[in-house]
Scaffold this motif. Structure first.
Motif, PDB file in Angstrom:
ATOM      1  N   LYS A  32     117.439 -56.808 -65.140  1.00 52.39           N
ATOM      2  CA  LYS A  32     116.062 -56.698 -64.675  1.00 52.39           C
ATOM      3  C   LYS A  32     115.181 -57.817 -65.227  1.00 52.39           C
ATOM      4  O   LYS A  32     115.317 -58.243 -66.376  1.00 52.39           O
ATOM      5  CB  LYS A  32     115.479 -55.337 -65.077  1.00 52.39           C
ATOM      6  CG  LYS A  32     116.126 -54.169 -64.352  1.00 52.39           C
ATOM      7  CD  LYS A  32     115.499 -52.846 -64.757  1.00 52.39           C
ATOM      8  CE  LYS A  32     116.165 -51.675 -64.024  1.00 52.39           C
ATOM      9  NZ  LYS A  32     115.619 -50.378 -64.451  1.00 52.39           N
ATOM     10  N   GLY A  33     114.256 -58.252 -64.379  1.00 55.72           N
ATOM     11  CA  GLY A  33     113.287 -59.256 -64.793  1.00 55.72           C
ATOM     12  C   GLY A  33     112.259 -58.666 -65.741  1.00 55.72           C
ATOM     13  O   GLY A  33     112.007 -57.458 -65.740  1.00 55.72           O
ATOM     14  N   PHE A  34     111.652 -59.524 -66.542  1.00 51.54           N
ATOM     15  CA  PHE A  34     110.692 -59.063 -67.547  1.00 51.54           C
ATOM     16  C   PHE A  34     109.245 -59.162 -67.053  1.00 51.54           C
ATOM     17  O   PHE A  34     108.364 -58.510 -67.596  1.00 51.54           O
ATOM     18  CB  PHE A  34     110.860 -59.867 -68.832  1.00 51.54           C
ATOM     19  CG  PHE A  34     112.087 -59.480 -69.608  1.00 51.54           C
ATOM     20  CD1 PHE A  34     111.999 -58.659 -70.717  1.00 51.54           C
ATOM     21  CD2 PHE A  34     113.355 -59.921 -69.217  1.00 51.54           C
ATOM     22  CE1 PHE A  34     113.135 -58.292 -71.435  1.00 51.54           C
ATOM     23  CE2 PHE A  34     114.486 -59.562 -69.916  1.00 51.54           C
ATOM     24  CZ  PHE A  34     114.382 -58.739 -71.034  1.00 51.54           C
TER      25      PHE A  34
ATOM     26  N   ASP B 169     108.430 -59.998 -63.235  1.00 51.88           N
ATOM     27  CA  ASP B 169     108.416 -59.532 -61.836  1.00 51.88           C
ATOM     28  C   ASP B 169     109.749 -58.859 -61.521  1.00 51.88           C
ATOM     29  O   ASP B 169     110.564 -59.402 -60.767  1.00 51.88           O
ATOM     30  CB  ASP B 169     108.194 -60.710 -60.882  1.00 51.88           C
ATOM     31  CG  ASP B 169     106.831 -61.347 -61.043  1.00 51.88           C
ATOM     32  OD1 ASP B 169     105.882 -60.611 -61.363  1.00 51.88           O
ATOM     33  OD2 ASP B 169     106.718 -62.574 -60.866  1.00 51.88           O
ATOM     34  N   PRO B 170     110.004 -57.678 -62.073  1.00 50.46           N
ATOM     35  CA  PRO B 170     111.294 -57.038 -61.837  1.00 50.46           C
ATOM     36  C   PRO B 170     111.518 -56.636 -60.381  1.00 50.46           C
ATOM     37  O   PRO B 170     112.663 -56.406 -59.975  1.00 50.46           O
ATOM     38  CB  PRO B 170     111.242 -55.800 -62.744  1.00 50.46           C
ATOM     39  CG  PRO B 170     109.790 -55.523 -62.931  1.00 50.46           C
ATOM     40  CD  PRO B 170     109.118 -56.866 -62.933  1.00 50.46           C
ATOM     41  N   ASP B 171     110.439 -56.560 -59.585  1.00 55.71           N
ATOM     42  CA  ASP B 171     110.570 -56.179 -58.172  1.00 55.71           C
ATOM     43  C   ASP B 171     110.832 -57.376 -57.274  1.00 55.71           C
ATOM     44  O   ASP B 171     110.756 -57.270 -56.052  1.00 55.71           O
ATOM     45  CB  ASP B 171     109.313 -55.445 -57.702  1.00 55.71           C
ATOM     46  CG  ASP B 171     108.069 -56.312 -57.812  1.00 55.71           C
ATOM     47  OD1 ASP B 171     108.048 -57.226 -58.652  1.00 55.71           O
ATOM     48  OD2 ASP B 171     107.116 -56.067 -57.052  1.00 55.71           O
TER      49      ASP B 171
ATOM     50  N   TYR C 263     113.850 -60.294 -56.568  1.00 57.80           N
ATOM     51  CA  TYR C 263     115.274 -60.389 -56.905  1.00 57.80           C
ATOM     52  C   TYR C 263     115.904 -61.688 -56.410  1.00 57.80           C
ATOM     53  O   TYR C 263     115.528 -62.240 -55.386  1.00 57.80           O
ATOM     54  CB  TYR C 263     116.077 -59.246 -56.263  1.00 57.80           C
ATOM     55  CG  TYR C 263     115.365 -57.932 -56.138  1.00 57.80           C
ATOM     56  CD1 TYR C 263     114.951 -57.229 -57.274  1.00 57.80           C
ATOM     57  CD2 TYR C 263     115.119 -57.365 -54.899  1.00 57.80           C
ATOM     58  CE1 TYR C 263     114.299 -56.010 -57.158  1.00 57.80           C
ATOM     59  CE2 TYR C 263     114.466 -56.151 -54.768  1.00 57.80           C
ATOM     60  CZ  TYR C 263     114.054 -55.479 -55.903  1.00 57.80           C
ATOM     61  OH  TYR C 263     113.407 -54.282 -55.787  1.00 57.80           O
TER      62      TYR C 263
ATOM     63  N   ARG D 178     112.370 -62.800 -63.060  1.00 52.52           N
ATOM     64  CA  ARG D 178     112.719 -61.917 -61.940  1.00 52.52           C
ATOM     65  C   ARG D 178     114.077 -61.284 -62.193  1.00 52.52           C
ATOM     66  O   ARG D 178     114.801 -61.684 -63.099  1.00 52.52           O
ATOM     67  CB  ARG D 178     112.726 -62.726 -60.631  1.00 52.52           C
ATOM     68  CG  ARG D 178     111.407 -63.451 -60.401  1.00 52.52           C
ATOM     69  CD  ARG D 178     111.442 -64.422 -59.225  1.00 52.52           C
ATOM     70  NE  ARG D 178     110.216 -65.210 -59.232  1.00 52.52           N
ATOM     71  CZ  ARG D 178     110.094 -66.402 -59.813  1.00 52.52           C
ATOM     72  NH1 ARG D 178     111.148 -66.961 -60.389  1.00 52.52           N
ATOM     73  NH2 ARG D 178     108.934 -67.040 -59.799  1.00 52.52           N
ATOM     74  N   SER D 179     114.446 -60.326 -61.362  1.00 52.03           N
ATOM     75  CA  SER D 179     115.707 -59.604 -61.545  1.00 52.03           C
ATOM     76  C   SER D 179     116.866 -60.348 -60.893  1.00 52.03           C
ATOM     77  O   SER D 179     116.711 -60.989 -59.847  1.00 52.03           O
ATOM     78  CB  SER D 179     115.600 -58.202 -60.950  1.00 52.03           C
ATOM     79  OG  SER D 179     114.619 -57.439 -61.611  1.00 52.03           O
TER      80      SER D 179
END
Length: 569
Positions: A238-240, A242-244, A246, A290-291
């Protein structure tokens, strides 16, 4: 990592092993299950080719061929490209009702069969010619002939549960039988041809490559549909910030035969990259913005079935959130040269590229790349694709080349998940759009001058092109004037950049009938390429108007703010 056939126990076992690897790396793995219809040979009724007193029962096959028995004159048609079949027709060789013998290569099996069916051929036989392939003459070819991707019996929607949706089928399913044969079988058939020199020269010894059309041949395809449960396996880092948002790396794990270059290498790289990035986060303080999603697909051999079903099932969840798809399929097929395909960048992406559905169906910027040798790795897609032959193709430096491929994919992915601003140049589309618009413009001018077309003006399309160019300049100007350490400003710019590919998907065609909706890179009457070639004047008028607004809509989306939208059209 061994490869296996889609939906088999071995496939399920391998999926579970990958799931466990992702779990060990604390990647919160999950499984996406689909119930798809695949096509396989009938063990009790083998596919056959009958020519005179000879009866052939080839081991290879083409999934999603029409199961049927047909008879016709045998005609040789080179690669089965449009220009090849035009040569036959200019020589007054009848194609309607006849069986076309084609050599593999240049275009996909599906395109070969579609071209033949459009000309009225009754069946297609495809073989590997010695000029294009170097392996032994009795090697079987495998592939599929669905002019599309995903499960062709749930077009446009996911195969979660067959009872949930009404029975339907893809418009890309062929209506004629198609079968692969070996080079030895093709040589025997071509030796019997004697009608007219084709001008198409191959590499089979002592064969004239004459067009034929004098002797009957029977093609009998008995393939059957089978229901299979397939598992796609995912893991995420997972991003730190902008985890949404990908970046997805994916590889198919199934193959016909050994599939070392086709599936094993890509799957191994996928797992090793996942482990390496996890260690960077855990031990080195790496904090991806990002994720990163790692995906193992099943049923890739049947036309990116697993990947396409995922796209169909979760489009609303991944829409405009997947920044890039990086394909790891076939990344090592030799050594010494490098080849890449990407959306408006580098080489155009072919329809049978595993990344193509992400681009043309979902509007996701995509890339696939390959390390290759000067002489093509001709075992790809055959049961000879094993570690020994790949070692020979790489000069016994397979492990080094695989490591280089992993580093290339990893560096690309890390940059995409780390940089504040996406390194995607929307200006690269400008020349692609200009060339496509010019073709339409010339076509309309010719038709108008000849009197075939009245009341149609291509200036509107050209103005939409101008709007796109101005939107590109607007983004570039805003990038220059933006503080790139401002997270929110970068996020807004990234959203504008990401709108381009998605907005080029035509909103005027159904994904059920026309899955590859991309205005420039898709397939169908909505594309600018099709508009420049159509002979239906009414359709040209309609499609021109829709394409114009499709392009204008893309330009509007790039502007971002309502008050900045270009109104010149």
């Amino acid at each position: 990592m061994p490869s296996c056939s889609a939906g088999s126990e071995e496939d399920r076992s391998l999926a579970n092993r990958i799931f466990d690897q992702f779990k060990k790396a604390e990647m919160e793995p999950w499984t996406d299950i689909h119930y798809v219809q695949l096509q396989t040979p009938d063990s009790k009724r083998p596919n056959r080719v009958l020519f005179g007193v000879d009866v052939y029962e080839p081991k290879g096959y083409l999934a999603y061929s029409a199961p049927r028995k047909v008879e016709g004159k045998l005609v040789y048609g080179n690669y089965g490209r449009q220009e090849d079949l035009d040569v036959l027709q200019k020589k007054n060789i009848e194609l309607k009702g006849n069986v076309l013998l084609l050599r593999a290569g240049k275009i996909s099996f599906a395109e070969q069969v579609d071209n033949a069916a459009t000309k009225g051929a009754s069946a297609v036989l495809i073989y590997p010619d010695a000029q294009d392939y170097t392996y032994v003459a009795d090697t079987a070819l495998y592939g599929h002939v669905h002019l599309g991707s995903g499960d062709p019996y749930t077009p446009g929607f996911p195969s979660f549960n067959h009872t949930q949706f009404p029975p339907t089928q893809s418009s890309g399913l062929p209506k004629i039988p198609a079968q692969t044969i070996t080079a030895n079988m093709a040589s025997a058939l071509l030796h019997s041809n004697s009608l007219l020199d084709s001008g198409f020269k191959g590499g089979l010894p002592s064969v004239a490559y004459s067009l034929g059309g004098s002797e009957n041949i029977t093609v009998e395809v008995n393939n059957v549909l089978v229901n299979r449960e397939i598992h796609n396996v995912f893991g995420v880092i997972k991003g730190f910030t902008d985890p949404d948002r990908y970046v997805v790396l994916g590889a198919q794990r199934d193959a016909w035969g050994k599939g070392f270059a086709k599936a094993t290498v890509g799957t191994s790289i996928l797992i090793e990259l996942a482990k390496a990035v996890h260690e960077m986060v855990e031990n080195d303080g790496f904090r991806p913005r990002r994720s990163l999603v790692f995906a193992s697909w099943s049923a890739g051999e049947y036309g990116s079935v697993g990947a396409t079903e995922w796209l169909e099932g979760y489009m609303s969840s991944i829409d405009k959130r997947v920044f890039t798809y990086i394909s790891l399929d076939g990344v090592v097929m030799g050594r010494g040269s490098f080849m890449a395909s990407a959306s408006p960048l580098l080489r155009p992406m072919s329809m049978d590229d595993p990344a193509y559905p992400f681009l043309a169906f979902s509007g996701i910027p995509s890339i696939s790349f390959h390390f290759i040798s000067p002489n093509a790795y001709s075992y790809y897609g055959t049961n000879l694709d094993d570690v020994d032959r790949l070692n020979y193709a790489t000069g016994h430096l397979t492990s080094e080349t695989v490591a280089a491929a992993a580093q290339f994919a990893g560096q690309m992915a890390l940059r995409l998940v780390h940089d504040h601003l996406l390194s995607l140049d929307v200006g690269r589309y400008s020349s692609v759009i200009t060339k496509a618009v010019v073709r339409v413009y010339k076509r309309i001018s010719q038709l108008s001058q000849s009197g075939q077309l009245k009341g149609v003006n291509s200036n509107w399309l050209n103005r939409a092109r101008g709007s796109f160019q101005r939107a590109v300049m607007s983004i570039k100007t805003d990038i220059q004037n933006t503080d790139l350490s401002d997270k929110e400003a970068c996020r807004i710019l990234n959203d504008r950049i990401m709108s381009v590919e998605h907005s080029l998907l035509s909103p005027y065609v159904s994904p059920i009938e026309t899955p590859f909706r991309h205005l420039l890179l898709g397939r169908g009457s909505h594309t600018l390429a099709s508009i420049a070639e159509t002979t239906d004047m009414e359709q040209l008028h309609i499609q021109l108007a829709l394409a114009t607004w499709n392009l204008q809509g893309c330009a509007n989306a790039m502007e971002g703010n309502l008050w900045d939208i270009d109104e010149e059209i």
